[in-house]
Design a protein around this motif. Structure first.
Motif, PDB file in Angstrom:
ATOM      1  N   UNK A  42     -23.734  -3.337  -7.177  1.00  5.49           N
ATOM      2  CA  UNK A  42     -23.624  -3.894  -5.869  1.00  5.49           C
ATOM      3  C   UNK A  42     -22.277  -4.574  -5.684  1.00  5.49           C
ATOM      4  N   UNK A  43     -21.139  -4.220  -6.596  1.00  2.84           N
ATOM      5  CA  UNK A  43     -19.863  -4.690  -6.529  1.00  2.84           C
ATOM      6  C   UNK A  43     -19.182  -4.148  -5.382  1.00  2.84           C
ATOM      7  N   UNK A  44     -18.965  -5.128  -4.804  1.00  3.13           N
ATOM      8  CA  UNK A  44     -18.019  -4.928  -3.464  1.00  3.13           C
ATOM      9  C   UNK A  44     -16.668  -4.633  -3.275  1.00  3.13           C
ATOM     10  N   UNK A  45     -16.157  -3.840  -2.714  1.00  2.43           N
ATOM     11  CA  UNK A  45     -14.620  -3.856  -2.831  1.00  2.43           C
ATOM     12  C   UNK A  45     -13.774  -5.035  -2.706  1.00  2.43           C
ATOM     13  N   UNK A  46     -12.734  -4.981  -3.294  1.00  3.85           N
ATOM     14  CA  UNK A  46     -11.910  -6.263  -3.166  1.00  3.85           C
ATOM     15  C   UNK A  46     -12.453  -7.638  -3.140  1.00  3.85           C
ATOM     16  N   UNK A  47     -13.349  -7.700  -4.362  1.00  2.35           N
ATOM     17  CA  UNK A  47     -13.865  -9.226  -4.631  1.00  2.35           C
ATOM     18  C   UNK A  47     -13.300  -9.162  -6.071  1.00  2.35           C
ATOM     19  N   UNK A  48     -12.913 -10.569  -6.436  1.00  3.32           N
ATOM     20  CA  UNK A  48     -12.634 -11.807  -5.882  1.00  3.32           C
ATOM     21  C   UNK A  48     -11.833 -11.495  -4.540  1.00  3.32           C
ATOM     22  N   UNK A  49     -12.006 -12.287  -3.492  1.00  8.10           N
ATOM     23  CA  UNK A  49     -11.122 -12.350  -2.431  1.00  8.10           C
ATOM     24  C   UNK A  49      -9.624 -11.704  -2.579  1.00  8.10           C
ATOM     25  N   UNK A  50      -8.903 -10.805  -2.020  1.00  4.92           N
ATOM     26  CA  UNK A  50      -7.565 -10.347  -2.449  1.00  4.92           C
ATOM     27  C   UNK A  50      -6.799 -11.645  -2.086  1.00  4.92           C
ATOM     28  N   UNK A  51      -5.484 -11.732  -2.771  1.00  2.00           N
ATOM     29  CA  UNK A  51      -4.506 -12.556  -2.632  1.00  2.00           C
ATOM     30  C   UNK A  51      -3.723 -12.060  -1.351  1.00  2.00           C
ATOM     31  N   UNK A  52      -2.996 -12.633  -0.522  1.00  2.00           N
ATOM     32  CA  UNK A  52      -2.378 -12.630   0.711  1.00  2.00           C
ATOM     33  C   UNK A  52      -1.291 -11.812   0.212  1.00  2.00           C
ATOM     34  N   UNK A  53      -0.678 -10.891   1.017  1.00  2.00           N
ATOM     35  CA  UNK A  53       0.611 -10.044   0.797  1.00  2.00           C
ATOM     36  C   UNK A  53       1.864 -11.075   0.792  1.00  2.00           C
ATOM     37  N   UNK A  54       2.886 -10.649   0.042  1.00  2.00           N
ATOM     38  CA  UNK A  54       3.988 -11.458   0.250  1.00  2.00           C
ATOM     39  C   UNK A  54       5.028 -10.881   0.884  1.00  2.00           C
ATOM     40  N   UNK A  55       6.072 -11.583   1.396  1.00  2.00           N
ATOM     41  CA  UNK A  55       7.298 -11.204   2.107  1.00  2.00           C
ATOM     42  C   UNK A  55       8.138 -10.594   1.338  1.00  2.00           C
ATOM     43  N   UNK A  56       9.174  -9.677   1.939  1.00  3.78           N
ATOM     44  CA  UNK A  56      10.124  -9.021   1.050  1.00  3.78           C
ATOM     45  C   UNK A  56      11.003  -9.969   0.300  1.00  3.78           C
ATOM     46  N   UNK A  92      -9.248  -7.500 -21.451  1.00  4.85           N
ATOM     47  CA  UNK A  92      -9.576  -8.116 -20.382  1.00  4.85           C
ATOM     48  C   UNK A  92      -8.260  -8.804 -19.888  1.00  4.85           C
ATOM     49  N   UNK A  93      -7.290  -8.804 -20.566  1.00  5.02           N
ATOM     50  CA  UNK A  93      -5.965  -9.544 -20.385  1.00  5.02           C
ATOM     51  C   UNK A  93      -5.481  -9.423 -18.840  1.00  5.02           C
ATOM     52  N   UNK A  94      -5.236 -10.606 -17.999  1.00  5.77           N
ATOM     53  CA  UNK A  94      -4.793 -10.649 -16.572  1.00  5.77           C
ATOM     54  C   UNK A  94      -6.189 -10.950 -15.888  1.00  5.77           C
ATOM     55  N   UNK A  95      -7.402 -11.083 -16.632  1.00  2.00           N
ATOM     56  CA  UNK A  95      -8.427 -11.662 -15.931  1.00  2.00           C
ATOM     57  C   UNK A  95      -8.824 -12.842 -16.630  1.00  2.00           C
ATOM     58  N   UNK A  96      -8.324 -13.777 -16.624  1.00  3.09           N
ATOM     59  CA  UNK A  96      -8.739 -15.137 -17.317  1.00  3.09           C
ATOM     60  C   UNK A  96     -10.126 -15.784 -16.834  1.00  3.09           C
ATOM     61  N   UNK A  97     -10.756 -16.327 -17.731  1.00  3.57           N
ATOM     62  CA  UNK A  97     -12.168 -16.854 -17.624  1.00  3.57           C
ATOM     63  C   UNK A  97     -12.390 -17.826 -18.907  1.00  3.57           C
ATOM     64  N   UNK A 114      -3.886  -5.897 -15.377  1.00  7.53           N
ATOM     65  CA  UNK A 114      -4.598  -6.089 -13.781  1.00  7.53           C
ATOM     66  C   UNK A 114      -5.030  -7.431 -13.705  1.00  7.53           C
ATOM     67  N   UNK A 115      -5.029  -7.698 -12.412  1.00  9.44           N
ATOM     68  CA  UNK A 115      -5.387  -9.113 -12.140  1.00  9.44           C
ATOM     69  C   UNK A 115      -7.049  -8.946 -11.952  1.00  9.44           C
ATOM     70  N   UNK A 116      -7.603 -10.091 -11.849  1.00  8.88           N
ATOM     71  CA  UNK A 116      -9.139 -10.371 -11.471  1.00  8.88           C
ATOM     72  C   UNK A 116      -9.704  -9.339 -10.520  1.00  8.88           C
ATOM     73  N   UNK A 117      -8.831  -9.078  -9.240  1.00 11.39           N
ATOM     74  CA  UNK A 117      -9.219  -7.951  -8.280  1.00 11.39           C
ATOM     75  C   UNK A 117      -8.950  -6.527  -8.850  1.00 11.39           C
TER      76      UNK A 117
END
Length: 265
Positions: free
Chosen positions: A200-214, A20-25, A179-182
């Motif tokens: 009932x696991x919905x796509x993209x939960x937890x809420x996705x992080x915003x995309x980053x600029x170039x 589970x590395x990348x998904x800290x809890x 992998x990240x939590x998402x």
């Protein structure tokens, strides 16, 4: 409760991916949640008297997983086993994906000896990732071998190569190796689908992080090389592993609290 799946004892084996590395809890055993915990949480809700163990340890190579985890896993008498192994071998220079797959097949045969359901992971398509993209061909050859192994031993393939959504950078942790939590959440959904378990696991939960600029992406590349890739190379040269001294986070099957909120000491 009416059982909605046939399994009562699940054991996960493998490396950092399954740990589970990348998904800290902090509330989860070992301080990491991950896709396997998330799968177990759903399975726990779907039947009575369900127990889950996770023997995976970060940094383990295939032979270490076969030697250290397969027999202990079988001793726990599971009826469901997941195994992700060989990825740390494949990314090392000079390894032969056919040889790695041949050794893995012996482990799959052992895991199937008591007729447990075995879920076998293939590798994601890493063609668009820095550094690792150059071994895409090795991963593809390994994956084709795994498909044949699964067919011969009546195992289930958890098909990460087919998951186009994993190309999204938000699916990956800052080190770009885990992998990240998402990402873990998304993989848990895929595993449950492969098992035919309603969830009932919905796509993209937890809420996705915003995309980053170039520009920010290029800055992140520099930071990543300094903080993650460089130390990884040094460990390889020194024959060290990130899993040195680490013990399995869930060595025996126990009931699992839902949502990763276990009491940990």
């Amino acid at each position: 409760m009416t059982a909605l799946h046939p399994w009562s004892r699940y054991v996960a084996i493998g490396d950092s991916f399954t740990e589970g590395i990348g998904d800290p809890e902090p509330r989860s055993a070992g301080g990491h949640r991950g896709w396997a915990d998330r799968v177990a949480e759903v399975l726990t809700r779907r039947t009575d008297d369900f127990a889950y163990a996770n023997l995976a340890i970060r940094g383990r190579l295939l032979q270490q997983i076969l030697d250290e985890q397969v027999e202990p896993a079988l001793a726990l008498r599971p009826d469901l086993i997941t195994i992700s192994a060989g990825g740390n071998d494949i990314i090392r220079p000079g390894t032969d994906p056919d040889d790695v797959a041949e050794r893995l097949e012996g482990g799959i045969a052992r895991l199937r000896r008591d007729d447990a359901t075995v879920v076998l992971f293939n590798g994601p398509d890493i063609g668009g990732t820095p550094v690792l993209g150059r071994i895409r061909g090795k991963v593809a050859i390994y994956n084709e071998n795994l498909r044949a192994i699964a067919q011969r031993h009546d195992a289930i393939i958890a098909d990460m190569w087919a998951m186009r959504e994993l190309a999204d950078s938000r699916m990956w942790a800052p080190d770009r190796l885990h992998f990240s939590p998402i990402g873990h959440h998304t993989i848990a959904r895929m595993v449950l689908d492969a098992l035919g378990v309603e969830h009932d696991l919905a796509p993209f939960e937890p809420e996705p992080l915003p995309a980053v600029s170039w520009r920010q992406a290029r800055i992140d590349d520099i930071v990543w090389a300094r903080e993650y890739f460089g130390p990884w190379i040094l460990r390889r040269l020194r024959h060290q592993s990130s899993g040195d001294g680490i013990l399995p986070k869930r060595p025996v099957p126990t009931p699992l609290a839902v949502g990763g909120a276990e009491d940990v000491e």
